[in-house]
Design a protein around this motif. Structure first.
Motif, mmCIF file in Angstrom:
data_model
loop_
_atom_site.group_PDB
_atom_site.id
_atom_site.type_symbol
_atom_site.label_atom_id
_atom_site.label_comp_id
_atom_site.label_asym_id
_atom_site.label_seq_id
_atom_site.Cartn_x
_atom_site.Cartn_y
_atom_site.Cartn_z
ATOM 1 N N ALA A 52 23.786 -49.857 9.169
ATOM 2 C CA ALA A 52 24.780 -49.489 8.169
ATOM 3 C C ALA A 52 24.942 -47.974 8.110
ATOM 4 O O ALA A 52 26.059 -47.454 8.057
ATOM 5 C CB ALA A 52 24.395 -50.048 6.804
ATOM 6 N N ALA A 53 23.838 -47.252 8.150
ATOM 7 C CA ALA A 53 23.894 -45.789 8.133
ATOM 8 C C ALA A 53 24.594 -45.264 9.377
ATOM 9 O O ALA A 53 25.383 -44.317 9.315
ATOM 10 C CB ALA A 53 22.480 -45.208 8.028
ATOM 11 N N SER A 54 24.346 -45.897 10.513
ATOM 12 C CA SER A 54 24.990 -45.499 11.758
ATOM 13 C C SER A 54 26.505 -45.690 11.676
ATOM 14 O O SER A 54 27.268 -44.833 12.130
ATOM 15 C CB SER A 54 24.408 -46.310 12.915
ATOM 16 O OG SER A 54 25.078 -46.023 14.107
ATOM 17 N N ARG A 56 28.307 -45.708 8.880
ATOM 18 C CA ARG A 56 28.823 -44.694 7.947
ATOM 19 C C ARG A 56 28.968 -43.343 8.646
ATOM 20 O O ARG A 56 29.952 -42.638 8.469
ATOM 21 C CB ARG A 56 27.918 -44.582 6.725
ATOM 22 C CG ARG A 56 28.175 -45.657 5.685
ATOM 23 C CD ARG A 56 27.484 -45.342 4.369
ATOM 24 N NE ARG A 56 26.032 -45.410 4.475
ATOM 25 C CZ ARG A 56 25.323 -46.533 4.408
ATOM 26 N NH1 ARG A 56 25.930 -47.693 4.222
ATOM 27 N NH2 ARG A 56 24.004 -46.505 4.503
ATOM 28 N N GLU A 57 28.003 -42.983 9.456
ATOM 29 C CA GLU A 57 28.048 -41.720 10.189
ATOM 30 C C GLU A 57 29.208 -41.721 11.189
ATOM 31 O O GLU A 57 29.896 -40.722 11.356
ATOM 32 C CB GLU A 57 26.717 -41.484 10.913
ATOM 33 C CG GLU A 57 26.632 -40.165 11.633
ATOM 34 C CD GLU A 57 26.733 -38.963 10.711
ATOM 35 O OE1 GLU A 57 27.278 -37.934 11.154
ATOM 36 O OE2 GLU A 57 26.275 -39.039 9.550
ATOM 37 N N ARG A 59 32.024 -43.295 10.885
ATOM 38 C CA ARG A 59 33.289 -43.190 10.142
ATOM 39 C C ARG A 59 33.505 -41.807 9.562
ATOM 40 O O ARG A 59 34.643 -41.426 9.292
ATOM 41 C CB ARG A 59 33.319 -44.213 9.009
ATOM 42 C CG ARG A 59 33.444 -45.632 9.474
ATOM 43 C CD ARG A 59 33.690 -46.587 8.336
ATOM 44 N NE ARG A 59 33.250 -46.090 7.045
ATOM 45 C CZ ARG A 59 32.674 -46.819 6.123
ATOM 46 N NH1 ARG A 59 32.448 -48.075 6.341
ATOM 47 N NH2 ARG A 59 32.326 -46.300 4.965
ATOM 48 N N ARG A 60 32.440 -41.069 9.350
ATOM 49 C CA ARG A 60 32.546 -39.747 8.733
ATOM 50 C C ARG A 60 33.440 -38.850 9.591
ATOM 51 O O ARG A 60 33.301 -38.772 10.793
ATOM 52 C CB ARG A 60 31.167 -39.112 8.598
ATOM 53 C CG ARG A 60 31.223 -37.794 7.841
ATOM 54 C CD ARG A 60 29.866 -37.312 7.442
ATOM 55 N NE ARG A 60 29.370 -38.199 6.380
ATOM 56 C CZ ARG A 60 28.127 -38.639 6.295
ATOM 57 N NH1 ARG A 60 27.250 -38.304 7.197
ATOM 58 N NH2 ARG A 60 27.765 -39.424 5.325
#
Length: 78
Positions: A52-54, A56-57, A59-60
């Motif tokens: 999930a963190a990957s 989000r990163e 999409r940033r």
């Protein structure tokens, strides 16, 4: 693997779903020719916190170049 006719599959669908739930694969035939398969569903694993963190990163920093999401939705309706 079990093969069953379309009419019989329709009348015994509940039983066939029970078989599929325990791993059985059923071929449904019409006039002797296979037309569909009833197979066990595969559960998709949930994302791990790291995945999930990957995402989000990833999409940033991605932008729509000043176009609003509402504008895109309205454009798609035309």
């Amino acid at each position: 693997m079990k093969t069953i006719g379309a009419f019989e599959a329709k009348t015994h669908l509940s039983e066939l779903l029970d078989l599929a739930a325990v791993g059985e694969r059923i071929t449904i035939a019409r006039r002797g020719k296979p037309v569909a398969m009833l197979v066990p569903a595969v559960e998709e694993p949930a994302l791990t916190p790291a995945e999930a963190a990957s995402l989000r990163e990833l999409r940033r920093g991605v932008t729509l170049d000043g176009i609003s999401l509402r504008g895109l939705i309205e454009e798609g309706r035309r």
